[in-house]
Design a protein around this motif. Structure first.
Motif, PDB file in Angstrom:
ATOM      1  N   LEU A  43       0.827  -1.203   0.000  1.00 21.67           N
ATOM      2  CA  LEU A  43       0.000   0.000   0.000  1.00 21.67           C
ATOM      3  C   LEU A  43       0.863   1.255   0.000  1.00 21.67           C
ATOM      4  N   ASN A  44       1.863   1.284   0.858  1.00 18.84           N
ATOM      5  CA  ASN A  44       2.699   2.478   0.924  1.00 18.84           C
ATOM      6  C   ASN A  44       3.585   2.653  -0.299  1.00 18.84           C
ATOM      7  N   ILE A  45       4.041   1.564  -0.890  1.00 21.20           N
ATOM      8  CA  ILE A  45       4.812   1.668  -2.132  1.00 21.20           C
ATOM      9  C   ILE A  45       3.941   2.284  -3.220  1.00 21.20           C
ATOM     10  N   LEU A  46       2.704   1.829  -3.336  1.00 20.17           N
ATOM     11  CA  LEU A  46       1.808   2.345  -4.379  1.00 20.17           C
ATOM     12  C   LEU A  46       1.609   3.847  -4.251  1.00 20.17           C
ATOM     13  N   ARG A  47       1.690   4.358  -3.059  1.00 17.76           N
ATOM     14  CA  ARG A  47       1.517   5.794  -2.833  1.00 17.76           C
ATOM     15  C   ARG A  47       2.705   6.612  -3.343  1.00 17.76           C
ATOM     16  N   PHE A  48       3.802   5.930  -3.670  1.00 20.87           N
ATOM     17  CA  PHE A  48       5.002   6.622  -4.151  1.00 20.87           C
ATOM     18  C   PHE A  48       5.338   6.284  -5.596  1.00 20.87           C
ATOM     19  N   VAL A  49       4.371   5.738  -6.312  1.00 18.66           N
ATOM     20  CA  VAL A  49       4.542   5.423  -7.734  1.00 18.66           C
ATOM     21  C   VAL A  49       3.569   6.274  -8.521  1.00 18.66           C
ATOM     22  N   ASP A  50       4.087   6.942  -9.552  1.00 21.38           N
ATOM     23  CA  ASP A  50       3.230   7.694 -10.462  1.00 21.38           C
ATOM     24  C   ASP A  50       2.911   6.810 -11.655  1.00 21.38           C
ATOM     25  N   PHE A  51       1.628   6.740 -11.968  1.00 20.93           N
ATOM     26  CA  PHE A  51       1.144   5.980 -13.114  1.00 20.93           C
ATOM     27  C   PHE A  51       0.716   7.005 -14.170  1.00 20.93           C
ATOM     28  N   PRO A  52       1.676   7.570 -14.921  1.00 24.07           N
ATOM     29  CA  PRO A  52       1.361   8.649 -15.856  1.00 24.07           C
ATOM     30  C   PRO A  52       0.330   8.238 -16.898  1.00 24.07           C
ATOM     31  N   GLY A  53      -0.526   9.176 -17.224  1.00 26.28           N
ATOM     32  CA  GLY A  53      -1.486   8.956 -18.286  1.00 26.28           C
ATOM     33  C   GLY A  53      -2.685   8.129 -17.898  1.00 26.28           C
ATOM     34  N   ASN A  54      -2.735   7.658 -16.667  1.00 23.87           N
ATOM     35  CA  ASN A  54      -3.873   6.839 -16.278  1.00 23.87           C
ATOM     36  C   ASN A  54      -4.997   7.730 -15.783  1.00 23.87           C
ATOM     37  N   THR A  55      -6.161   7.570 -16.375  1.00 23.56           N
ATOM     38  CA  THR A  55      -7.305   8.400 -16.006  1.00 23.56           C
ATOM     39  C   THR A  55      -8.425   7.589 -15.365  1.00 23.56           C
ATOM     40  N   LYS A  56      -8.173   6.311 -15.077  1.00 20.30           N
ATOM     41  CA  LYS A  56      -9.191   5.482 -14.441  1.00 20.30           C
ATOM     42  C   LYS A  56      -9.483   6.002 -13.033  1.00 20.30           C
ATOM     43  N   SER A  57     -10.689   5.771 -12.568  1.00 13.67           N
ATOM     44  CA  SER A  57     -11.073   6.251 -11.244  1.00 13.67           C
ATOM     45  C   SER A  57     -10.593   5.332 -10.130  1.00 13.67           C
ATOM     46  N   THR A  58     -10.212   4.093 -10.466  1.00  5.96           N
ATOM     47  CA  THR A  58      -9.693   3.161  -9.461  1.00  5.96           C
ATOM     48  C   THR A  58      -8.280   2.737  -9.834  1.00  5.96           C
ATOM     49  N   LEU A  59      -7.561   2.211  -8.857  1.00  3.75           N
ATOM     50  CA  LEU A  59      -6.249   1.608  -9.092  1.00  3.75           C
ATOM     51  C   LEU A  59      -6.461   0.101  -8.975  1.00  3.75           C
ATOM     52  N   ASP A  60      -6.315  -0.609 -10.075  1.00  2.38           N
ATOM     53  CA  ASP A  60      -6.605  -2.039 -10.103  1.00  2.38           C
ATOM     54  C   ASP A  60      -5.365  -2.855  -9.756  1.00  2.38           C
ATOM     55  N   LEU A  61      -5.453  -3.574  -8.630  1.00  2.39           N
ATOM     56  CA  LEU A  61      -4.395  -4.446  -8.135  1.00  2.39           C
ATOM     57  C   LEU A  61      -4.836  -5.880  -8.384  1.00  2.39           C
ATOM     58  N   CYS A  62      -4.123  -6.560  -9.282  1.00  5.42           N
ATOM     59  CA  CYS A  62      -4.448  -7.939  -9.618  1.00  5.42           C
ATOM     60  C   CYS A  62      -3.465  -8.856  -8.901  1.00  5.42           C
ATOM     61  N   ILE A  63      -3.999  -9.862  -8.247  1.00  2.00           N
ATOM     62  CA  ILE A  63      -3.209 -10.765  -7.414  1.00  2.00           C
ATOM     63  C   ILE A  63      -3.272 -12.155  -8.036  1.00  2.00           C
ATOM     64  N   GLU A  64      -2.100 -12.673  -8.391  1.00  7.70           N
ATOM     65  CA  GLU A  64      -2.044 -14.003  -8.997  1.00  7.70           C
ATOM     66  C   GLU A  64      -2.389 -15.064  -7.953  1.00  7.70           C
ATOM     67  N   SER A  65      -3.153 -16.074  -8.352  1.00  9.22           N
ATOM     68  CA  SER A  65      -3.460 -17.166  -7.424  1.00  9.22           C
ATOM     69  C   SER A  65      -2.145 -17.807  -6.983  1.00  9.22           C
ATOM     70  N   GLY A  66      -2.099 -18.204  -5.753  1.00  8.73           N
ATOM     71  CA  GLY A  66      -0.876 -18.786  -5.202  1.00  8.73           C
ATOM     72  C   GLY A  66      -0.060 -17.812  -4.377  1.00  8.73           C
ATOM     73  N   VAL A  67      -0.427 -16.533  -4.361  1.00  4.04           N
ATOM     74  CA  VAL A  67       0.279 -15.554  -3.527  1.00  4.04           C
ATOM     75  C   VAL A  67      -0.115 -15.815  -2.081  1.00  4.04           C
ATOM     76  N   GLU A  68       0.880 -16.072  -1.246  1.00  4.01           N
ATOM     77  CA  GLU A  68       0.620 -16.400   0.154  1.00  4.01           C
ATOM     78  C   GLU A  68      -0.137 -15.282   0.877  1.00  4.01           C
ATOM     79  N   ALA A  69       0.168 -14.048   0.566  1.00 11.99           N
ATOM     80  CA  ALA A  69      -0.437 -12.902   1.247  1.00 11.99           C
ATOM     81  C   ALA A  69      -1.717 -12.429   0.566  1.00 11.99           C
ATOM     82  N   SER A  70      -2.332 -13.255  -0.276  1.00 10.31           N
ATOM     83  CA  SER A  70      -3.492 -12.769  -1.033  1.00 10.31           C
ATOM     84  C   SER A  70      -4.655 -12.302  -0.161  1.00 10.31           C
TER      85      SER A  70
END
Length: 174
Positions: A43-70
């Motif tokens: 969460l905190n890393i995402l707050r320090f990344v600029d996603f230039p040109g993105n105009t979507k109203s949400t930030l979509d975080l996709c989690i691959e199956s098998g991620v222990e912390a899902s």
């Protein structure tokens, strides 16, 4: 208009506080799992990344199956990154369409390559994640969770990572 520095100062303080919390102590080891720490760090890393040109109203975080912390990553749903709420979804077939952030289960170079896209941050676990061309890797060492950054790959994907975050990384690949 406030400068980038003044807008990000409260967020930097939050990241620093979070990283200090990753220092091992018996009380913390019992109260916070590594999966909870990983979700908080993401969460905190995402707050320090600029996603230039993105105009979507949400930030979509996709989690691959098998991620222990899902489960902990899914709990980030509706947390805010700037003025955008996070929307999470699980993926199992390698379909990263619509994802601005892909969190992968392993450092498989083929999976990482298929997840790479203009404007997408590719994150995952393991000490070799950034060496396999992931953008940000979370690494557990000695009871701590640290993050590593592959600046070259992030730049190739059209992303800008704050220099303040880069300074906090355990390892940076340029």
């Amino acid at each position: 208009m406030r400068s980038l520095t003044s807008r990000r100062l409260p967020q930097l303080a939050a990241v620093l506080a979070l990283l200090i919390c990753t220092l091992p102590s018996p009380a913390q080891a019992q109260s916070r799992s590594s999966s909870e720490l990983k979700a908080a760090i993401v969460l905190n890393i995402l707050r320090f990344v600029d996603f230039p040109g993105n105009t979507k109203s949400t930030l979509d975080l996709c989690i691959e199956s098998g991620v222990e912390a899902s489960p902990q990553l899914r709990a980030l749903t509706n947390q805010r990154v700037g003025n955008r709420p996070i929307r999470t979804r699980m993926i199992s077939n390698g379909s990263f369409s619509g994802c601005e952030v892909a969190y992968l289960a392993r450092s498989n170079p083929n999976t990482i390559r298929s997840a790479q896209n203009q404007g997408r941050l590719v994150m995952g676990d393991g000490p070799d994640f950034i060496d396999a061309n992931g953008s940000v890797g979370l690494v557990e060492t000695g009871g701590q969770v640290r993050f590593e950054i592959n600046l070259g790959q992030a730049s190739d994907n059209g992303l800008r990572i704050s220099s303040r975050l880069v300074r906090l990384a355990a390892r940076v690949r340029r």
